[in-house]
Write a protein that holds these residues in place. Sequence first.
Motif, mmCIF file in Angstrom:
data_model
loop_
_atom_site.group_PDB
_atom_site.id
_atom_site.type_symbol
_atom_site.label_atom_id
_atom_site.label_comp_id
_atom_site.label_asym_id
_atom_site.label_seq_id
_atom_site.Cartn_x
_atom_site.Cartn_y
_atom_site.Cartn_z
ATOM 1 N N PHE A 460 1.036 -0.985 -0.159
ATOM 2 C CA PHE A 460 0.136 -0.186 -0.162
ATOM 3 C C PHE A 460 0.442 1.267 -0.105
ATOM 4 C CE2 PHE A 460 -2.102 3.266 2.516
ATOM 5 C CZ PHE A 460 -3.292 3.971 1.723
ATOM 6 N N ILE A 461 1.877 1.300 0.707
ATOM 7 C CA ILE A 461 2.802 2.404 0.794
ATOM 8 C C ILE A 461 3.867 2.264 -0.777
ATOM 9 C CG2 ILE A 461 4.776 3.061 1.920
ATOM 10 C CD1 ILE A 461 4.130 2.352 4.464
ATOM 11 N N PHE A 462 3.822 1.120 -1.443
ATOM 12 C CA PHE A 462 4.673 1.966 -2.331
ATOM 13 C C PHE A 462 3.709 1.560 -3.629
ATOM 14 C CE2 PHE A 462 7.793 0.878 1.090
ATOM 15 C CZ PHE A 462 9.121 1.773 0.604
ATOM 16 N N HIS A 463 2.392 1.359 -3.288
ATOM 17 C CA HIS A 463 1.966 1.160 -4.784
ATOM 18 C C HIS A 463 1.707 1.867 -5.914
ATOM 19 C CE1 HIS A 463 -0.123 4.508 -3.037
ATOM 20 N NE2 HIS A 463 -0.986 4.598 -4.363
ATOM 21 N N LYS A 464 2.841 2.868 -5.554
ATOM 22 C CA LYS A 464 2.538 3.851 -6.746
ATOM 23 C C LYS A 464 4.366 3.361 -7.110
ATOM 24 C CE LYS A 464 0.603 7.913 -5.647
ATOM 25 N NZ LYS A 464 0.616 9.037 -5.335
ATOM 26 N N TYR A 465 5.197 2.847 -6.617
ATOM 27 C CA TYR A 465 6.578 2.584 -7.010
ATOM 28 C C TYR A 465 6.810 1.245 -6.579
ATOM 29 C CZ TYR A 465 7.003 7.583 -5.440
ATOM 30 O OH TYR A 465 6.612 8.842 -6.022
ATOM 31 N N SER A 466 6.340 0.414 -7.688
ATOM 32 C CA SER A 466 6.140 -1.523 -7.391
ATOM 33 C C SER A 466 7.529 -1.810 -7.273
ATOM 34 C CB SER A 466 5.204 -1.636 -8.608
ATOM 35 O OG SER A 466 5.429 -1.734 -10.113
ATOM 36 N N ASP A 467 8.246 -1.206 -8.364
ATOM 37 C CA ASP A 467 9.422 -1.771 -8.561
ATOM 38 C C ASP A 467 10.375 -1.711 -6.913
ATOM 39 O OD1 ASP A 467 9.391 -2.322 -11.040
ATOM 40 O OD2 ASP A 467 9.914 -0.377 -11.932
ATOM 41 N N LEU A 468 9.947 -0.431 -6.114
ATOM 42 C CA LEU A 468 10.863 -0.110 -4.586
ATOM 43 C C LEU A 468 10.534 -1.329 -4.024
ATOM 44 C CD1 LEU A 468 11.862 3.369 -5.145
ATOM 45 C CD2 LEU A 468 13.018 1.154 -5.740
ATOM 46 N N ARG A 469 9.419 -1.972 -4.082
ATOM 47 C CA ARG A 469 8.927 -2.971 -3.203
ATOM 48 C C ARG A 469 9.277 -3.897 -2.566
ATOM 49 N NH1 ARG A 469 4.804 -5.811 -6.880
ATOM 50 N NH2 ARG A 469 5.994 -7.207 -8.602
ATOM 51 N N LEU A 470 10.726 -4.444 -3.334
ATOM 52 C CA LEU A 470 11.291 -5.487 -2.718
ATOM 53 C C LEU A 470 12.222 -4.770 -1.183
ATOM 54 C CD1 LEU A 470 12.632 -8.477 -3.110
ATOM 55 C CD2 LEU A 470 14.083 -7.242 -4.487
ATOM 56 N N LEU A 471 12.072 -3.903 -1.500
ATOM 57 C CA LEU A 471 12.958 -2.514 -0.305
ATOM 58 C C LEU A 471 13.084 -3.175 1.020
ATOM 59 C CD1 LEU A 471 14.137 1.096 -1.271
ATOM 60 C CD2 LEU A 471 15.338 -1.424 -2.165
ATOM 61 N N PRO A 472 11.436 -3.417 1.452
ATOM 62 C CA PRO A 472 10.821 -3.338 3.282
ATOM 63 C C PRO A 472 10.826 -4.770 2.828
ATOM 64 C CG PRO A 472 9.429 -2.707 1.086
ATOM 65 C CD PRO A 472 10.574 -1.813 0.217
ATOM 66 N N LEU A 473 11.567 -5.664 2.033
ATOM 67 C CA LEU A 473 11.129 -6.460 2.785
ATOM 68 C C LEU A 473 12.895 -7.130 3.284
ATOM 69 C CD1 LEU A 473 10.257 -10.035 2.360
ATOM 70 C CD2 LEU A 473 11.804 -9.709 0.093
ATOM 71 N N LEU A 474 14.385 -6.261 2.931
ATOM 72 C CA LEU A 474 15.499 -6.215 3.302
ATOM 73 C C LEU A 474 15.223 -6.408 5.002
ATOM 74 C CD1 LEU A 474 17.432 -4.903 0.520
ATOM 75 C CD2 LEU A 474 16.225 -7.429 0.841
ATOM 76 N N PRO A 475 14.706 -5.231 5.780
ATOM 77 C CA PRO A 475 15.371 -5.016 7.032
ATOM 78 C C PRO A 475 13.731 -6.097 8.039
ATOM 79 C CG PRO A 475 13.413 -3.145 5.919
ATOM 80 C CD PRO A 475 14.151 -3.925 5.003
ATOM 81 N N TRP A 476 13.057 -6.604 7.507
ATOM 82 C CA TRP A 476 11.838 -7.473 7.569
ATOM 83 C C TRP A 476 12.802 -9.046 7.811
ATOM 84 C CZ3 TRP A 476 7.588 -7.472 10.070
ATOM 85 C CH2 TRP A 476 6.909 -8.172 11.106
ATOM 86 N N VAL A 477 13.424 -8.886 6.567
ATOM 87 C CA VAL A 477 14.213 -10.625 6.983
ATOM 88 C C VAL A 477 15.143 -10.354 7.512
ATOM 89 C CG1 VAL A 477 16.480 -11.649 5.840
ATOM 90 C CG2 VAL A 477 14.520 -11.491 4.631
ATOM 91 N N VAL A 478 15.998 -9.088 8.679
ATOM 92 C CA VAL A 478 16.777 -8.572 9.605
ATOM 93 C C VAL A 478 16.238 -9.017 10.332
ATOM 94 C CG1 VAL A 478 18.060 -7.367 10.720
ATOM 95 C CG2 VAL A 478 18.622 -7.038 7.976
ATOM 96 N N PHE A 479 14.770 -8.902 10.898
ATOM 97 C CA PHE A 479 14.330 -8.787 12.136
ATOM 98 C C PHE A 479 13.821 -10.352 11.866
ATOM 99 C CE2 PHE A 479 9.828 -9.402 13.426
ATOM 100 C CZ PHE A 479 9.745 -8.794 14.516
ATOM 101 N N TYR A 480 13.690 -10.794 10.625
ATOM 102 C CA TYR A 480 13.468 -12.526 11.221
ATOM 103 C C TYR A 480 14.466 -12.876 12.228
ATOM 104 C CZ TYR A 480 14.573 -16.791 8.988
ATOM 105 O OH TYR A 480 15.349 -18.568 9.201
ATOM 106 N N THR A 481 15.505 -12.615 11.643
ATOM 107 C CA THR A 481 16.806 -13.237 12.294
ATOM 108 C C THR A 481 16.824 -12.779 13.565
ATOM 109 O OG1 THR A 481 18.117 -12.655 9.914
ATOM 110 C CG2 THR A 481 19.321 -13.548 12.084
ATOM 111 N N PHE A 482 17.031 -12.086 14.111
ATOM 112 C CA PHE A 482 16.204 -12.615 15.582
ATOM 113 C C PHE A 482 14.945 -12.893 15.998
ATOM 114 C CE2 PHE A 482 19.375 -8.358 13.732
ATOM 115 C CZ PHE A 482 20.250 -9.162 15.233
ATOM 116 N N LEU A 483 13.464 -12.266 15.309
ATOM 117 C CA LEU A 483 12.797 -13.175 15.829
ATOM 118 C C LEU A 483 13.105 -14.373 15.810
ATOM 119 C CD1 LEU A 483 9.929 -11.895 15.986
ATOM 120 C CD2 LEU A 483 9.281 -12.947 14.307
ATOM 121 N N CYS A 484 13.933 -15.709 15.672
ATOM 122 C CA CYS A 484 14.274 -16.758 15.852
ATOM 123 C C CYS A 484 14.458 -17.177 16.944
ATOM 124 C CB CYS A 484 15.523 -17.674 14.681
ATOM 125 S SG CYS A 484 14.861 -17.513 12.724
#
Length: 805
Positions: A460-484
């Motif tokens: 929803f935040i990046f709906h105008k910039y669909s090519d950049l939607r991969l960027l918010p996935l990267l901090p989520w992967v970092v968060f996942y490592t600590f969530l383990c």
Amino acid sequence: MSNIINTIGSTRAEVWRARLGSALRTTLACTIVGCTSLYGPEPLRRYIEFPAFSYVTTILMVSEATLGDTLRSCCHVLLATVQVMLVSLLSLHVIGPTNFSNHTAAIMIAVGSFLVALPGSLELVAKRIAFGQLVIVHVSAVINTAAEAGVAVYPIRAASSMALGVVASILAMLLPYPRLAYFEGRKFYRLYTENISEKVNCNIEAITASDSSTAAGFLSQSKSLSTIGSKLFQSIKTNIKGIYWERPHNPHCIDPKERLQDLEVPIRGMDIALSSCTSFPIGVIDEELRDVLIHCKGRFSQKLDQQDKCFAPFDATTSLESKKEILNKSISKAYKDLPTSFFLYCVHLLLDNSPVTKKIDPMVEKTKKSGDSKRVFRKIAEVVMNFMPSTHNLVFAFKCSLSLGLAVLFGLTYNKENGYWSGLTIAISFDTQRQATFSVANARGQGTAMGSIYGVLCCFIFHKYSDLRLLPLLPWVVFYTFLCHSKMYGQSGAISAVIGASLILGRKHYGPPAQFAITRITEATIGLVCFIIVEILVSPSRAATLAKTALSESLEALQECINKGLVIIPKEKDMPMACTSSQALREGQKKLKSLACQFEAFIAEAELEPNFWFLPFHSGCYRKMRESLLRTADLLLFVAYSMEQLTQLSQKDNGGSGVDLQDGMNETIENFKKRVGPTLKCLEEITKMKSLRKLEKELKKRNLPCDIESGEYPNADTFLMGDEEADIILGSFFKHLEGIASKTENNRDEEMLFHYSCWGFCISNLVREIIKIEKEVREVIMWENPSNQANMKEIYCKISTLRSQ
């Protein structure tokens, strides 16, 4: 104090940096997958039809892995992929890609997952990825029923998506520099040795403390170091397999597992000795003995520094000097105070590199030389048996097969276009060990919902910039490592969370994100419900029930270990019998330690499972019994080692000390077995009892009277009621100990007295640990039967009456 704070702080900082490094490498792998699948060349993207599966592969392979771990996983994944390709090609060729229905796909997935899960030598990560490939191939055959689809199209596309994840994982382990298991293991080994050094210092400071408050402070710090040390030890063990795959060319490199094992046992012995001290300061430790201990503290730190830097054995001359100092200063003063004597014994073992965990005996060596041919045949039999599926593997394969088949069937029935996700949700999270089914399923469901919501919000935040939607996935992967590492979600919930986000942010042509997220959460719920149902059907026993069963098995193993291993010390002509009894004691100790660890796993699972209509699990009592069983296993190891040393020394002694020692040990063993054996048998029978209400109903049904006052069941009076039992057993021991001390004439006699004091301390503490277990068993019986007074004698009398019929 500052050294301890620095050690704890540096350890936590290093662990945090290691987790952050793993998070960044996982992020790099996901970035490679995302850029390739979204912006790569068209011919390449045509084969990567399932980028979500590429993300799954990288997350499973990279998280907290090293280069060696990744290489090992790659080999196992290739073997699993070959299995999947064979099964998929055969099923598609026989049935035809255009003839697949929901039921056909579910059956083929069930058969294929059974074949993949059956081999015990295949790594769990590889099996999870193979399950995912099976789901993708056969569900694709149901969804895409175009006539032009060939037999090999779906398997090749699934394998290509998997291959992208594998390549991204290897690149993430190599860039910007290789993350080698050898250096990771060496780093944690250095932290572990620093931790051990500070722990030994704390223990020595505690036993030499001038007041009780100072001793309590050092003991508290020692416990904190133990908690951190256990985590470092696990990190070292996880890196050992990766080291074998990297094989650095270092001639001085040795297996750290054996070295750490030789260090762990004496340090646990020091903890047992300190916990047995009734008050501080300890009277037998004067200034002279205190100076010796402080000197040993410096020697041990020097030894660890030498091993860490040079990977060379400790200087034998220095070790011998420290050993003589301990013997000369302690024998004349500390042998009467058994906890202090045992503490000094453990210090001696640390400095002398004595292999407590390994039996070294000339008779065993002769047996090994004479049995070379038998060992060859035994090795051949072991290799053949490794290819045969075990009962555990059969159960695991059946569970995976049934769960995946049902999940895919109901998932396709609910939504044909998104039928992948019900099967993929559970395919990537199977475990060969028991799990807290409801807690794990709840964590996966929450993780899926949390990751999906995060993905929808980012879209929803990046709906105008669909090519950049991969960027918010990267901090989520970092968060996942600590969530383990969180208690709430754990690895299962964290993996579900990161996959839930990656499926939305790292894909194309799945429709509106919000609609897809809802569909995926529903499909995931279908898969988790199937997983829970199959788990309950295959493993209906609750973890609380299994914990109680494991307790009774541990008590039975302890009783067997004492009966077979703790025997009367033989004379010289019976040396083979001495070797046999010592070996039996060590084998029994290994069995008891294994059962105690299994008992611990059931306790952890029982604490997580919901109570429903059952009685709440009394975790406090069970954890205390688990602690007593682990201490008992450690004490038995010291008993075996001291008995081996005493047997060798007594054979060399021609005077009266050896005869007196043998008489004292025989009398103590006889008293010990007489009092402890029946108690363990009673506790074993009581813990096997399902419930007191069922026992009384069975007695009434058979019309069997039970009167404990009649005296017909003398075993009901054998329960240990207090520490006076240990004092009774130690009475004869101290009498013989004084006699041996008065006849001490040379170094051999002093060493014999040293080992004899250790042996007596372990025997007395075995009695005290069994007393603790009895008290906790009584507490559990009262917890399960609040309306009953839990008279242990009466309960055992009833059990005996029922069994005698």
